[in-house]
Design a protein around this motif. Structure first.
Motif, PDB file in Angstrom:
ATOM      1  N   ALA A  79      35.318  27.524  46.695  1.00  0.00           N
ATOM      2  CA  ALA A  79      36.696  27.868  47.473  1.00  0.00           C
ATOM      3  C   ALA A  79      37.463  28.503  46.148  1.00  0.00           C
ATOM      4  O   ALA A  79      38.303  29.188  46.301  1.00  0.00           O
ATOM      5  CB  ALA A  79      37.348  26.645  47.698  1.00  0.00           C
ATOM      6  N   GLU A  80      37.363  27.967  44.953  1.00  0.00           N
ATOM      7  CA  GLU A  80      38.329  28.244  43.820  1.00  0.00           C
ATOM      8  C   GLU A  80      37.814  29.656  43.477  1.00  0.00           C
ATOM      9  O   GLU A  80      38.672  30.530  43.097  1.00  0.00           O
ATOM     10  CB  GLU A  80      38.113  27.235  42.876  1.00  0.00           C
ATOM     11  N   LEU A  81      36.687  29.887  43.609  1.00  0.00           N
ATOM     12  CA  LEU A  81      36.122  31.226  43.198  1.00  0.00           C
ATOM     13  C   LEU A  81      36.651  32.288  44.158  1.00  0.00           C
ATOM     14  O   LEU A  81      36.925  33.528  43.861  1.00  0.00           O
ATOM     15  CB  LEU A  81      34.695  31.225  43.037  1.00  0.00           C
ATOM     16  N   ALA A  82      36.554  31.866  45.467  1.00  0.00           N
ATOM     17  CA  ALA A  82      37.082  32.797  46.654  1.00  0.00           C
ATOM     18  C   ALA A  82      38.419  33.079  46.054  1.00  0.00           C
ATOM     19  O   ALA A  82      39.074  34.205  46.620  1.00  0.00           O
ATOM     20  CB  ALA A  82      36.738  32.253  47.853  1.00  0.00           C
ATOM     21  N   ASP A  83      39.386  32.167  45.718  1.00  0.00           N
ATOM     22  CA  ASP A  83      40.745  32.228  45.462  1.00  0.00           C
ATOM     23  C   ASP A  83      40.775  33.495  44.261  1.00  0.00           C
ATOM     24  O   ASP A  83      41.889  34.175  44.548  1.00  0.00           O
ATOM     25  CB  ASP A  83      41.508  31.059  45.031  1.00  0.00           C
ATOM     26  N   VAL A  84      40.036  33.303  43.535  1.00  0.00           N
ATOM     27  CA  VAL A  84      39.919  34.360  42.167  1.00  0.00           C
ATOM     28  C   VAL A  84      39.884  35.807  42.917  1.00  0.00           C
ATOM     29  O   VAL A  84      40.716  36.730  42.597  1.00  0.00           O
ATOM     30  CB  VAL A  84      38.914  33.868  41.344  1.00  0.00           C
ATOM     31  N   ALA A  85      38.761  35.943  43.741  1.00  0.00           N
ATOM     32  CA  ALA A  85      38.499  37.365  44.059  1.00  0.00           C
ATOM     33  C   ALA A  85      39.532  37.745  45.123  1.00  0.00           C
ATOM     34  O   ALA A  85      40.031  38.866  44.945  1.00  0.00           O
ATOM     35  CB  ALA A  85      37.054  37.081  45.104  1.00  0.00           C
ATOM     36  N   PHE A  86      40.085  36.850  46.073  1.00  0.00           N
ATOM     37  CA  PHE A  86      41.033  37.342  47.028  1.00  0.00           C
ATOM     38  C   PHE A  86      42.368  37.601  46.185  1.00  0.00           C
ATOM     39  O   PHE A  86      42.891  38.714  46.354  1.00  0.00           O
ATOM     40  CB  PHE A  86      41.355  36.388  47.753  1.00  0.00           C
ATOM     41  N   THR A  87      42.829  36.875  45.160  1.00  0.00           N
ATOM     42  CA  THR A  87      43.915  37.272  44.540  1.00  0.00           C
ATOM     43  C   THR A  87      43.704  38.507  43.537  1.00  0.00           C
ATOM     44  O   THR A  87      44.685  39.191  43.561  1.00  0.00           O
ATOM     45  CB  THR A  87      44.245  36.044  43.274  1.00  0.00           C
ATOM     46  N   ALA A  88      42.492  38.733  43.292  1.00  0.00           N
ATOM     47  CA  ALA A  88      42.093  40.308  42.248  1.00  0.00           C
ATOM     48  C   ALA A  88      42.362  41.341  43.360  1.00  0.00           C
ATOM     49  O   ALA A  88      42.755  42.312  43.127  1.00  0.00           O
ATOM     50  CB  ALA A  88      40.568  39.878  41.968  1.00  0.00           C
ATOM     51  N   LEU A  89      41.829  41.124  44.609  1.00  0.00           N
ATOM     52  CA  LEU A  89      42.137  42.156  45.673  1.00  0.00           C
ATOM     53  C   LEU A  89      43.495  42.562  46.086  1.00  0.00           C
ATOM     54  O   LEU A  89      43.773  43.615  46.266  1.00  0.00           O
ATOM     55  CB  LEU A  89      41.155  42.026  46.798  1.00  0.00           C
ATOM     56  N   TRP A 115      40.273  42.559  54.793  1.00  0.00           N
ATOM     57  CA  TRP A 115      41.108  43.764  54.322  1.00  0.00           C
ATOM     58  C   TRP A 115      42.579  43.632  55.125  1.00  0.00           C
ATOM     59  O   TRP A 115      43.634  43.932  54.093  1.00  0.00           O
ATOM     60  CB  TRP A 115      40.473  45.167  54.702  1.00  0.00           C
ATOM     61  N   PRO A 116      42.587  43.232  56.151  1.00  0.00           N
ATOM     62  CA  PRO A 116      44.083  43.193  56.688  1.00  0.00           C
ATOM     63  C   PRO A 116      44.819  41.813  56.113  1.00  0.00           C
ATOM     64  O   PRO A 116      45.801  42.101  55.713  1.00  0.00           O
ATOM     65  CB  PRO A 116      43.694  42.803  58.105  1.00  0.00           C
ATOM     66  N   ALA A 117      43.976  41.126  55.598  1.00  0.00           N
ATOM     67  CA  ALA A 117      44.555  39.877  54.997  1.00  0.00           C
ATOM     68  C   ALA A 117      45.100  40.222  53.567  1.00  0.00           C
ATOM     69  O   ALA A 117      46.259  39.929  53.289  1.00  0.00           O
ATOM     70  CB  ALA A 117      43.677  38.528  54.905  1.00  0.00           C
ATOM     71  N   VAL A 118      44.445  40.893  52.884  1.00  0.00           N
ATOM     72  CA  VAL A 118      44.798  41.434  51.711  1.00  0.00           C
ATOM     73  C   VAL A 118      45.966  42.282  51.723  1.00  0.00           C
ATOM     74  O   VAL A 118      47.114  42.026  51.116  1.00  0.00           O
ATOM     75  CB  VAL A 118      43.687  42.234  51.002  1.00  0.00           C
ATOM     76  N   HIS A 119      46.226  43.096  52.797  1.00  0.00           N
ATOM     77  CA  HIS A 119      47.322  44.010  52.746  1.00  0.00           C
ATOM     78  C   HIS A 119      48.357  43.115  53.132  1.00  0.00           C
ATOM     79  O   HIS A 119      49.475  43.346  52.954  1.00  0.00           O
ATOM     80  CB  HIS A 119      47.042  45.138  53.617  1.00  0.00           C
ATOM     81  N   ASP A 168      43.266  51.214  46.426  1.00  0.00           N
ATOM     82  CA  ASP A 168      42.638  50.912  47.497  1.00  0.00           C
ATOM     83  C   ASP A 168      41.522  49.920  47.062  1.00  0.00           C
ATOM     84  O   ASP A 168      40.452  49.962  46.262  1.00  0.00           O
ATOM     85  CB  ASP A 168      41.781  51.943  48.069  1.00  0.00           C
ATOM     86  N   PRO A 169      41.760  48.453  47.553  1.00  0.00           N
ATOM     87  CA  PRO A 169      40.870  47.385  46.769  1.00  0.00           C
ATOM     88  C   PRO A 169      39.466  47.596  47.228  1.00  0.00           C
ATOM     89  O   PRO A 169      38.481  47.046  46.661  1.00  0.00           O
ATOM     90  CB  PRO A 169      41.570  46.167  47.505  1.00  0.00           C
ATOM     91  N   ARG A 170      39.291  47.893  48.540  1.00  0.00           N
ATOM     92  CA  ARG A 170      37.902  48.234  49.128  1.00  0.00           C
ATOM     93  C   ARG A 170      37.228  49.166  48.348  1.00  0.00           C
ATOM     94  O   ARG A 170      35.968  48.955  47.803  1.00  0.00           O
ATOM     95  CB  ARG A 170      37.995  48.820  50.606  1.00  0.00           C
ATOM     96  N   LEU A 179      54.126  39.552  49.756  1.00  0.00           N
ATOM     97  CA  LEU A 179      54.768  39.706  48.230  1.00  0.00           C
ATOM     98  C   LEU A 179      55.511  40.412  47.902  1.00  0.00           C
ATOM     99  O   LEU A 179      56.652  40.184  47.222  1.00  0.00           O
ATOM    100  CB  LEU A 179      53.310  39.611  47.320  1.00  0.00           C
ATOM    101  N   ASP A 180      55.529  41.634  48.307  1.00  0.00           N
ATOM    102  CA  ASP A 180      56.223  42.652  48.001  1.00  0.00           C
ATOM    103  C   ASP A 180      57.632  42.321  48.534  1.00  0.00           C
ATOM    104  O   ASP A 180      58.780  42.614  48.010  1.00  0.00           O
ATOM    105  CB  ASP A 180      55.931  44.144  48.831  1.00  0.00           C
TER     106      ASP A 180
END
Length: 119
Positions: free
Chosen positions: A66-76, A6-10, A85-87, A16-17
């Motif tokens: 690893a590629e699937l994890a990239d998909v999930a993280f990018t979506a979050l 969650w901290p990495a997502v934020h 709130d992605p969580r 990016l912002d």
């Protein structure tokens, strides 16, 4: 889930912002990035199965993961970029899926030989 996610997502959203802004076009690109990452996951899976006769087997299960994890993280990150709130979104999605599952447990899946090709 691991509390490093969650901290990495934020942090990724903030980066990016600051780098690209938050106008609708930028947010559109963040959502489209999920599709790009999904394409990379699909390519890795095709490479694992050796479905391109010219290339043969080019990927491993770990690379697909690893590629699937990239998909999930990018979506979050895309969810966070929409000021959601992605969580909470992920929790609600999991609850929706669980509600659809049969109460008597999962069926026994058919098993195919793995790996599909000898190394």
């Amino acid at each position: 889930m691991d509390e490093t996610i969650w901290p990495a997502v934020h942090e990724a959203r903030r980066w990016l912002d600051l780098s690209n802004g938050t106008m609708p076009l930028e947010l559109t690109c963040r959502i489209l990035k999920v599709t790009e990452e999904a394409g990379e996951a699909a390519a890795a899976w095709i490479g694992l199965l050796g479905q391109n006769p010219r290339k043969g087997v080019t990927h491993t299960r770990d690379q697909v993961a690893a590629e699937l994890a990239d998909v999930a993280f990018t979506a979050l990150v895309a969810l966070a970029s929409l000021d959601l709130d992605p969580r909470q979104a992920l929790t609600e999605c999991a609850a929706k899926v669980r509600a659809r599952l049969p109460s008597d447990g999962p069926p026994t899946p058919a098993r195919l030989p793995w790996p599909p090709h000898a190394p």
